[in-house]
Write a protein that holds these residues in place. Sequence first.
Motif, short mmCIF file in Angstrom:
data_model
loop_
_atom_site.label_atom_id
_atom_site.label_comp_id
_atom_site.label_asym_id
_atom_site.label_seq_id
_atom_site.Cartn_x
_atom_site.Cartn_y
_atom_site.Cartn_z
N GLY A 1 -11.44 -3.56 -4.40
CA GLY A 1 -11.04 -4.94 -4.64
C GLY A 1 -9.58 -5.03 -5.05
N LEU A 2 -9.04 -6.26 -4.98
CA LEU A 2 -7.65 -6.52 -5.39
C LEU A 2 -7.65 -7.43 -6.60
CD1 LEU A 2 -5.63 -7.35 -2.14
CD2 LEU A 2 -5.59 -5.26 -3.48
N ARG A 3 -6.74 -7.15 -7.54
CA ARG A 3 -6.56 -8.05 -8.68
C ARG A 3 -5.08 -8.39 -8.81
NH1 ARG A 3 -7.16 -6.75 -13.70
NH2 ARG A 3 -6.81 -4.52 -13.41
N PHE A 4 -4.79 -9.63 -9.15
CA PHE A 4 -3.43 -10.01 -9.50
C PHE A 4 -3.33 -9.86 -11.01
CE2 PHE A 4 -3.96 -11.74 -5.39
CZ PHE A 4 -2.71 -11.85 -4.83
N ALA A 5 -2.67 -8.80 -11.45
CA ALA A 5 -2.71 -8.45 -12.87
C ALA A 5 -1.35 -8.72 -13.52
CB ALA A 5 -3.08 -6.99 -13.03
N ASP A 6 -1.36 -8.66 -14.83
CA ASP A 6 -0.12 -8.82 -15.59
C ASP A 6 0.88 -7.75 -15.15
OD1 ASP A 6 1.51 -10.03 -17.37
OD2 ASP A 6 0.54 -9.22 -19.17
N GLY A 7 2.14 -8.09 -15.17
CA GLY A 7 3.17 -7.21 -14.62
C GLY A 7 3.35 -5.92 -15.41
N ILE A 8 3.90 -4.90 -14.72
CA ILE A 8 4.22 -3.64 -15.40
C ILE A 8 5.74 -3.47 -15.48
CG2 ILE A 8 2.10 -2.43 -14.80
CD1 ILE A 8 3.62 -1.13 -12.47
N SER A 9 6.48 -4.48 -14.97
CA SER A 9 7.93 -4.42 -15.04
C SER A 9 8.40 -4.90 -16.42
CB SER A 9 8.54 -5.27 -13.93
OG SER A 9 9.95 -5.10 -13.89
N ALA A 10 9.71 -4.81 -16.63
CA ALA A 10 10.29 -5.21 -17.92
C ALA A 10 11.75 -5.57 -17.68
CB ALA A 10 10.17 -4.07 -18.93
N PRO A 11 12.39 -6.25 -18.62
CA PRO A 11 13.78 -6.67 -18.41
C PRO A 11 14.69 -5.49 -18.05
CG PRO A 11 12.88 -7.76 -20.35
CD PRO A 11 11.85 -6.76 -19.90
N GLY A 12 15.45 -5.65 -16.95
CA GLY A 12 16.41 -4.64 -16.53
C GLY A 12 15.85 -3.59 -15.59
N LYS A 13 14.53 -3.59 -15.35
CA LYS A 13 13.97 -2.63 -14.38
C LYS A 13 14.54 -2.92 -13.00
CE LYS A 13 10.69 -0.68 -17.12
NZ LYS A 13 10.57 0.76 -17.41
N HIS A 14 14.74 -1.85 -12.22
CA HIS A 14 15.31 -2.08 -10.90
C HIS A 14 14.73 -1.12 -9.86
CE1 HIS A 14 18.17 1.06 -12.43
NE2 HIS A 14 17.97 1.52 -11.22
N VAL A 15 14.91 -1.51 -8.61
CA VAL A 15 14.52 -0.66 -7.49
C VAL A 15 15.70 -0.61 -6.53
CG1 VAL A 15 13.41 -2.64 -6.33
CG2 VAL A 15 12.78 -0.31 -5.68
N ASP A 16 16.01 0.60 -6.02
CA ASP A 16 17.14 0.79 -5.10
C ASP A 16 16.61 1.15 -3.72
OD1 ASP A 16 18.69 0.46 -7.33
OD2 ASP A 16 19.53 2.49 -7.34
N LEU A 17 17.08 0.42 -2.72
CA LEU A 17 16.65 0.63 -1.34
C LEU A 17 17.85 1.00 -0.49
CD1 LEU A 17 14.97 -2.64 -1.87
CD2 LEU A 17 13.55 -0.95 -0.74
N ARG A 18 17.77 2.16 0.17
CA ARG A 18 18.83 2.57 1.10
C ARG A 18 18.45 2.15 2.51
NH1 ARG A 18 18.41 8.24 1.55
NH2 ARG A 18 17.06 7.72 3.31
N ALA A 19 19.35 1.44 3.17
CA ALA A 19 19.09 1.04 4.56
C ALA A 19 19.23 2.26 5.46
CB ALA A 19 20.06 -0.05 4.98
N ASP A 20 18.17 2.59 6.20
CA ASP A 20 18.23 3.74 7.11
C ASP A 20 18.78 3.34 8.48
OD1 ASP A 20 17.19 5.64 5.27
OD2 ASP A 20 15.23 4.69 5.51
N ARG A 21 18.92 2.05 8.68
CA ARG A 21 19.62 1.49 9.85
C ARG A 21 20.04 0.08 9.45
NH1 ARG A 21 14.41 0.56 13.91
NH2 ARG A 21 12.99 1.46 12.38
N ALA A 22 20.81 -0.59 10.28
CA ALA A 22 21.22 -1.97 9.96
C ALA A 22 19.96 -2.82 9.80
CB ALA A 22 22.10 -2.52 11.07
#
Length: 212
Positions: A161-182
């Motif tokens: 099953g799927l649940r929409f749960a309280d977040g696990i992020s916090a102020p200032g958390k980030h994710v970096d994505l490198r483009a492997d092509r345009a």
Amino acid sequence: MSVAAGPTIEHARLVVDVPAGDGWMHELAAGEVLRIVDLHGNQAVDALFFDATDYSNRYSAADTIREQAAVYLTEGSRLLALDGEPLLTIVADTCGRHDTLGGACSQESNVVRYGEHTRHMHACRNTFLTQALAWGRGLDKRDLGANVNFFMNVPVTPEGGLRFADGISAPGKHVDLRADRATLVLVSNCPQLNNPCNGYDPTPVRMIVWPA
Ligand SMILES: [Zn+2]
């Protein structure tokens, strides 16, 4: 190279804050790194990705999940296109988990889940469509497929099953994505008020782009 410990904001070629409930669209060159910063914490950032040279070759949730045998995204995850090759790779992640299954909120899903009185509320599908049509070059409703929800917590139960749960992020958390092509990036900074994906209080996020 770890971007988290590498380039500083002075080396960025672009820094943009996206208000809660607003959208952003931008093309990354191959090798560029996009950082998404959850400035205030617990903010879902819905995102779609397209091969910049062929918009019909877009992010594929099914291929991304199957090929890596993982439903969550984190550092090392590749975001595959319909052609089976990566559009982007997550090269740093201080949150730890991002959703591939929950989809984008819409006025229709709001009515089904939360009642008729929510029909008027702005939703991610509205933002995606508004941004896509403003971008032009043929992008429209048919190009809006399954999306990534950065910082959103949608745990899969042992029963599947799927649940929409309280977040696990916090102020200032980030994710970096490198483009492997345009790659063309389309973001909706989720305005949802009816489930805990934004902590019932949608907040701005920051986009930072570093050159290759
Ligand atoms: Zn949303």
